[in-house]
Design an enzyme around this catalytic site. Structure first.
Site, PDB file in Angstrom:
ATOM      1  N   GLU A 231       5.295  12.807  -5.066  1.00 29.39           N
ATOM      2  CA  GLU A 231       4.787  11.844  -6.041  1.00 29.39           C
ATOM      3  C   GLU A 231       3.823  10.952  -5.270  1.00 29.39           C
ATOM      4  O   GLU A 231       4.219  10.291  -4.314  1.00 29.39           O
ATOM      5  CB  GLU A 231       5.935  11.038  -6.633  1.00 29.39           C
ATOM      6  CG  GLU A 231       5.487  10.047  -7.691  1.00 29.39           C
ATOM      7  CD  GLU A 231       6.503   8.971  -7.967  1.00 29.39           C
ATOM      8  OE1 GLU A 231       6.094   7.804  -8.117  1.00 29.39           O
ATOM      9  OE2 GLU A 231       7.708   9.291  -8.023  1.00 29.39           O
ATOM     10  N   CYS A 268       4.421   2.490  -8.930  1.00 33.30           N
ATOM     11  CA  CYS A 268       3.629   3.694  -9.176  1.00 33.30           C
ATOM     12  C   CYS A 268       3.174   3.796 -10.626  1.00 33.30           C
ATOM     13  O   CYS A 268       2.251   4.564 -10.927  1.00 33.30           O
ATOM     14  CB  CYS A 268       4.423   4.940  -8.787  1.00 33.30           C
ATOM     15  SG  CYS A 268       6.021   5.066  -9.629  1.00 33.30           S
TER      16      CYS A 268
END
Length: 465
Positions: A231, A268
């Protein structure tokens, strides 16, 4: 000789031996439940330590702690009884397609897994975070490389894991190992030694695009390549349609400002670009939204980021973006190690420099006409999330359908009239996205589907597994 080779070799050898006892799913569940209980027993200590090392407040860390414990327990339940891990049986039948074999499909753990935790979620994405929990639920022993932004917390969590696992089985302590990080985040010798070890079977990573790419290249260069589930970085664009601006200008501005400022923008899923769509001439409700957002971000405090190098990277990104957009907030930044929120404005065309994640409390505001929107949507990169604000009337229209289609093509999660920050841990959650958000958009890092990264299917023909 690599200074880490002996340590890595001993650690992976222990992990390989632990894999044999992790075949028992109830044992995996007991380990995960023991980890959750041990964390809860020292909750105030861990939150205080995490706050001291990361500059995140106790109020910000409390829900993260609950998420970490809840995730461990969720995967304990999955390991014990979930149909997600059940075998599939195709017995002989009257009219088979092809040979009439008796087939059983089972899922087997891929082997020892390395986890590279995140700087911004020291509990939920750290030593005992979601990657570790999902890998243990799959039956994989885990080796965690602690993060240099919070090494003391990482070592305390590793010690707690040893205490929790020791009573369960003589070798249960080997289910989870932790390797200490070099204090310099630019030192990658340990990562290279870990990725080179032949016993390692997979990697979970949360961090930057550069970090994910580097690990994937190391994994591909091995004699036997292994998967890296990374990620990486996400712009998380938000599109506000004209009807939403007309109906909820201040509501949208307040919600998005809070989302940008949450945890000082170090998430994020922080909205990194906001597109205000207006039907004709620029102005009107779009300008009202801009004034409201500017005021709220201006009121945001200067804070110390997670680590000094994160502050430096934030300031460098603002300097890179400055020639391509007009600064509305944060044009002048502190020089004492803290950083301030920033807001940049662009109109119409958007320079490619603005279409990359800035890790910190900043966003880019774009004013665009409706006829400019299709071209702008085509420029947006893959993201973890895509958000659209629309009135009830607009949701049946062509413009809303266009935005939804384009965002679903380039995001792992699409939000309607909400904010992208705040990720529920649940079976229906998808936390991934097309490049550069992730290198595996089919593999979620959150929710029960995360366990599938660490399993592979095997079909046994003609006999029971």
């Amino acid at each position: 000789m690599d200074p880490h080779s002996d340590t890595v070799n001993q650690t992976l050898n222990r992990a390989g031996r632990a894999m044999r006892t992790l075949r028992d799913r109830p044992a995996r569940a007991r380990v995960l439940e023991a980890l959750a209980s041990r964390l809860e027993a020292v909750r105030p200590e861990l939150i205080a330590l995490a706050s001291e090392e990361t500059a995140l407040t106790a109020a910000e860390l409390e829900p993260e702690f609950a998420r970490a414990v809840g995730t461990l327990r969720m995967f304990a339940g999955l390991a014990r009884s979930s149909p997600v891990l059940a075998e599939l049986h195709s017995p002989p039948e009257a009219l088979p397609i092809g040979p009439n074999h008796d087939l059983r499909r089972v899922l087997v753990p891929i082997g020892p897994v390395a986890v590279f935790g995140a700087s911004n979620f020291p509990l939920a994405y750290g030593v005992l975070g979601g990657d570790t929990a999902s890998a243990l639920a799959a039956g994989c022993a885990v080796v965690v490389k602690e993060h240099p932004a919070h090494p003391r917390l990482g070592r305390r969590l590793a010690a707690l894991a040893r205490e929790a696992c020791a009573p369960i089985a003589p070798d249960a302590v080997q289910y989870l190992d932790s390797l200490q990080a070099h204090p310099d985040p630019r030192d990658h010798t340990l990562a290279r030694a870990l990725l080179a070890h032949p016993a390692l079977a997979g990697v979970g990573f949360t961090g930057s695009v550069a970090g994910g790419v580097a690990l994937a290249e190391l994994a591909r260069a091995r004699p036997m390549p292994i998967p890296v589930y990374a990620e990486q970085g996400s712009l998380n664009p938000v599109v506000l349609l004209p009807g939403a601006l007309e109906e909820a200008t201040l509501d949208a501005a307040g919600a998005l400002a809070s989302s940008i400022l949450l945890r000082h923008g170090q998430q994020c899923t922080k909205p990194g670009l906001i597109v205000l769509v207006e039907l004709d001439a620029l102005g009107g409700r779009g300008e009202a939204f801009e004034r409201a957002l500017t005021a709220k971000l201006n009121a945001g405090p200067a804070r110390r980021p997670l680590a000094p190098w994160i502050a430096s990277a934030y300031l460098a990104r603002l300097r890179d973006c400055a020639p391509h957009a007009e600064p509305l907030v944060g044009a002048t930044q502190p020089t004492d190690g803290t950083t301030r929120p920033a807001l940049l404005r662009a109109r119409g065309a958007v320079h490619s420099t603005l279409l990359h994640e800035t890790f910190g409390p900043s966003t880019v505001l774009v004013h665009a006409r409706a006829d400019e929107l299709p071209a702008l949507l085509d420029l947006l990169p893959g993201s973890l999330t895509g958000t659209v604000w629309a009135s009830a009337r607009e949701r049946g229209g062509e413009l809303f359908a266009l935005v939804m289609e384009r965002r679903m093509a380039r995001a792992g999660r699409v939000i309607v009239n909400g904010v992208p920050t705040g990720v529920r841990v649940a079976p229906a959650m998808t936390h991934t996205g097309p490049w550069p958000a992730s290198n595996h958009p089919e593999a979620s890092a959150v929710g029960s589907a995360a366990v599938m990264r660490w399993l592979r299917p095997v079909t046994v023909q003609g006999t029971l597994p």
